[in-house]
Design a protein around this motif. Structure first.
Motif, PDB file in Angstrom:
ATOM      1  N   TRP A  74       0.807  -1.212   0.000  1.00 42.39           N
ATOM      2  CA  TRP A  74       0.000   0.000   0.000  1.00 42.39           C
ATOM      3  C   TRP A  74       0.845   1.269   0.000  1.00 42.39           C
ATOM      4  N   LYS A  75       2.016   1.245   0.620  1.00 46.39           N
ATOM      5  CA  LYS A  75       2.872   2.443   0.640  1.00 46.39           C
ATOM      6  C   LYS A  75       3.357   2.799  -0.758  1.00 46.39           C
ATOM      7  N   ASN A  76       3.660   1.801  -1.564  1.00 48.01           N
ATOM      8  CA  ASN A  76       4.073   2.051  -2.952  1.00 48.01           C
ATOM      9  C   ASN A  76       2.932   2.687  -3.741  1.00 48.01           C
ATOM     10  N   ASP A  77       1.715   2.179  -3.522  1.00 42.76           N
ATOM     11  CA  ASP A  77       0.546   2.749  -4.211  1.00 42.76           C
ATOM     12  C   ASP A  77       0.321   4.188  -3.783  1.00 42.76           C
ATOM     13  N   TRP A  78       0.456   4.461  -2.487  1.00 43.58           N
ATOM     14  CA  TRP A  78       0.253   5.816  -1.995  1.00 43.58           C
ATOM     15  C   TRP A  78       1.318   6.764  -2.550  1.00 43.58           C
ATOM     16  N   GLU A  79       2.562   6.308  -2.612  1.00 47.63           N
ATOM     17  CA  GLU A  79       3.637   7.142  -3.160  1.00 47.63           C
ATOM     18  C   GLU A  79       3.412   7.435  -4.639  1.00 47.63           C
ATOM     19  N   LEU A  80       2.912   6.452  -5.372  1.00 44.80           N
ATOM     20  CA  LEU A  80       2.607   6.662  -6.792  1.00 44.80           C
ATOM     21  C   LEU A  80       1.497   7.697  -6.938  1.00 44.80           C
ATOM     22  N   ARG A  81       0.446   7.548  -6.149  1.00 49.31           N
ATOM     23  CA  ARG A  81      -0.683   8.491  -6.177  1.00 49.31           C
ATOM     24  C   ARG A  81      -0.212   9.893  -5.811  1.00 49.31           C
ATOM     25  N   ARG A  82       0.574   9.992  -4.747  1.00 54.94           N
ATOM     26  CA  ARG A  82       1.095  11.297  -4.305  1.00 54.94           C
ATOM     27  C   ARG A  82       1.995  11.907  -5.376  1.00 54.94           C
ATOM     28  N   GLY A  83       2.771  11.067  -6.052  1.00 53.14           N
ATOM     29  CA  GLY A  83       3.638  11.562  -7.124  1.00 53.14           C
ATOM     30  C   GLY A  83       2.841  12.228  -8.239  1.00 53.14           C
ATOM     31  N   TYR A  84       1.725  11.612  -8.619  1.00 51.66           N
ATOM     32  CA  TYR A  84       0.870  12.224  -9.648  1.00 51.66           C
ATOM     33  C   TYR A  84       0.275  13.548  -9.148  1.00 51.66           C
ATOM     34  N   GLN A  85      -0.109  13.581  -7.872  1.00 46.57           N
ATOM     35  CA  GLN A  85      -0.650  14.819  -7.307  1.00 46.57           C
ATOM     36  C   GLN A  85       0.404  15.929  -7.328  1.00 46.57           C
ATOM     37  N   VAL A  86       1.632  15.579  -6.958  1.00 50.27           N
ATOM     38  CA  VAL A  86       2.727  16.560  -6.942  1.00 50.27           C
ATOM     39  C   VAL A  86       3.024  17.043  -8.358  1.00 50.27           C
ATOM     40  N   GLN A  87       3.022  16.136  -9.320  1.00 54.12           N
ATOM     41  CA  GLN A  87       3.259  16.524 -10.720  1.00 54.12           C
ATOM     42  C   GLN A  87       2.157  17.457 -11.217  1.00 54.12           C
ATOM     43  N   ALA A  88       0.913  17.193 -10.824  1.00 55.35           N
ATOM     44  CA  ALA A  88      -0.199  18.066 -11.219  1.00 55.35           C
ATOM     45  C   ALA A  88      -0.003  19.461 -10.633  1.00 55.35           C
ATOM     46  N   LEU A  89       0.431  19.529  -9.374  1.00 50.36           N
ATOM     47  CA  LEU A  89       0.691  20.839  -8.754  1.00 50.36           C
ATOM     48  C   LEU A  89       1.831  21.569  -9.464  1.00 50.36           C
ATOM     49  N   ALA A  90       2.855  20.836  -9.877  1.00 50.40           N
ATOM     50  CA  ALA A  90       3.966  21.450 -10.618  1.00 50.40           C
ATOM     51  C   ALA A  90       3.486  21.978 -11.964  1.00 50.40           C
ATOM     52  N   GLN A  91       2.625  21.231 -12.624  1.00 50.51           N
ATOM     53  CA  GLN A  91       2.072  21.684 -13.914  1.00 50.51           C
ATOM     54  C   GLN A  91       1.237  22.949 -13.723  1.00 50.51           C
ATOM     55  N   ILE A  92       0.545  23.041 -12.598  1.00 53.06           N
ATOM     56  CA  ILE A  92      -0.247  24.245 -12.321  1.00 53.06           C
ATOM     57  C   ILE A  92       0.671  25.459 -12.205  1.00 53.06           C
ATOM     58  N   SER A  93       1.787  25.303 -11.528  1.00 56.67           N
ATOM     59  CA  SER A  93       2.744  26.413 -11.418  1.00 56.67           C
ATOM     60  C   SER A  93       3.259  26.817 -12.795  1.00 56.67           C
ATOM     61  N   SER A  94       3.554  25.831 -13.611  1.00 54.63           N
ATOM     62  CA  SER A  94       4.013  26.093 -14.972  1.00 54.63           C
ATOM     63  C   SER A  94       2.930  26.813 -15.783  1.00 54.63           C
ATOM     64  N   LEU A  95       1.700  26.340 -15.650  1.00 56.98           N
ATOM     65  CA  LEU A  95       0.583  26.956 -16.379  1.00 56.98           C
ATOM     66  C   LEU A  95       0.402  28.405 -15.958  1.00 56.98           C
ATOM     67  N   LEU A  96       0.449  28.675 -14.662  1.00 56.17           N
ATOM     68  CA  LEU A  96       0.295  30.055 -14.190  1.00 56.17           C
ATOM     69  C   LEU A  96       1.396  30.964 -14.730  1.00 56.17           C
ATOM     70  N   THR A  97       2.605  30.453 -14.815  1.00 51.37           N
ATOM     71  CA  THR A  97       3.716  31.236 -15.373  1.00 51.37           C
ATOM     72  C   THR A  97       3.459  31.569 -16.834  1.00 51.37           C
ATOM     73  N   MET A  98       3.051  30.568 -17.610  1.00 55.86           N
ATOM     74  CA  MET A  98       2.783  30.809 -19.034  1.00 55.86           C
ATOM     75  C   MET A  98       1.595  31.743 -19.231  1.00 55.86           C
ATOM     76  N   MET A  99       0.591  31.633 -18.365  1.00 59.52           N
ATOM     77  CA  MET A  99      -0.558  32.537 -18.454  1.00 59.52           C
ATOM     78  C   MET A  99      -0.133  33.974 -18.175  1.00 59.52           C
ATOM     79  N   ASP A 100       0.761  34.166 -17.223  1.00 60.51           N
ATOM     80  CA  ASP A 100       1.262  35.505 -16.919  1.00 60.51           C
ATOM     81  C   ASP A 100       2.027  36.084 -18.114  1.00 60.51           C
ATOM     82  N   ILE A 101       2.838  35.261 -18.728  1.00 61.32           N
ATOM     83  CA  ILE A 101       3.582  35.697 -19.925  1.00 61.32           C
ATOM     84  C   ILE A 101       2.607  36.074 -21.039  1.00 61.32           C
ATOM     85  N   ALA A 102       1.593  35.246 -21.246  1.00 62.19           N
ATOM     86  CA  ALA A 102       0.594  35.526 -22.288  1.00 62.19           C
ATOM     87  C   ALA A 102      -0.167  36.817 -21.983  1.00 62.19           C
ATOM     88  N   TYR A 103      -0.523  37.012 -20.731  1.00 59.06           N
ATOM     89  CA  TYR A 103      -1.240  38.225 -20.334  1.00 59.06           C
ATOM     90  C   TYR A 103      -0.417  39.468 -20.635  1.00 59.06           C
TER      91      TYR A 103
END
Length: 139
Positions: A74-103
């Motif tokens: 179960w710990k491996n499954d939780w780490e995999l799930r958390r990894g996807y959540q962390v990657q999604a949060l990183a993509q959000i930061s990237s998206l906000l940066t690109m949106m600021d540049i576009a603005y």
């Protein structure tokens, strides 16, 4: 009979629907030539759309990982799930940066940006709350 808005909780799937709403809105706003001239489609517009779609994809991948605490892995499954959540949060930061540049580059209307950024921040908060809930559950 419906539940009053002030007494509603957040649905467990709300993060998925909001991420899909963000991706759809991003595609719509980026496809509008009044916001993004066609000649910039491949240098920034496509990257913004790709980031929004990737956020939705990562959230769905995280949601698809079932963590069964009775399993010995179960710990491996939780780490995999958390990894996807962390990657999604990183993509959000990237998206906000690109949106600021576009603005700044394309002078997109402030009201359009406010709504769009609101969608991104809402998804970001939902992911953070989901991640925090998982941490409380699995630690």
């Amino acid at each position: 009979m419906s539940v009053p808005k002030s007494k509603r909780g957040t649905s467990k799937l709300e993060v998925i629907t909001k991420a899909n709403e963000l991706a759809t809105h991003t595609i719509t706003i980026c496809g509008n030539e009044k916001n993004f001239p066609k000649r910039y489609r491949w240098c920034i517009t496509a990257k913004i759309v790709d980031a929004a779609i990737e956020i939705s994809r990562l959230i769905n991948m995280a949601n698809s990982v079932y963590v069964n605490t009775e399993s010995q892995h179960w710990k491996n499954d939780w780490e995999l799930r958390r990894g996807y959540q962390v990657q999604a949060l990183a993509q959000i930061s990237s998206l906000l940066t690109m949106m600021d540049i576009a603005y700044r580059t394309f002078s997109i209307e402030g009201s359009k940006m406010d709504y769009w950024i609101g969608l991104v921040i809402n998804v970001q908060n939902l992911i953070r709350n989901w991640k925090r809930s998982d941490e409380n559950r699995y630690t």
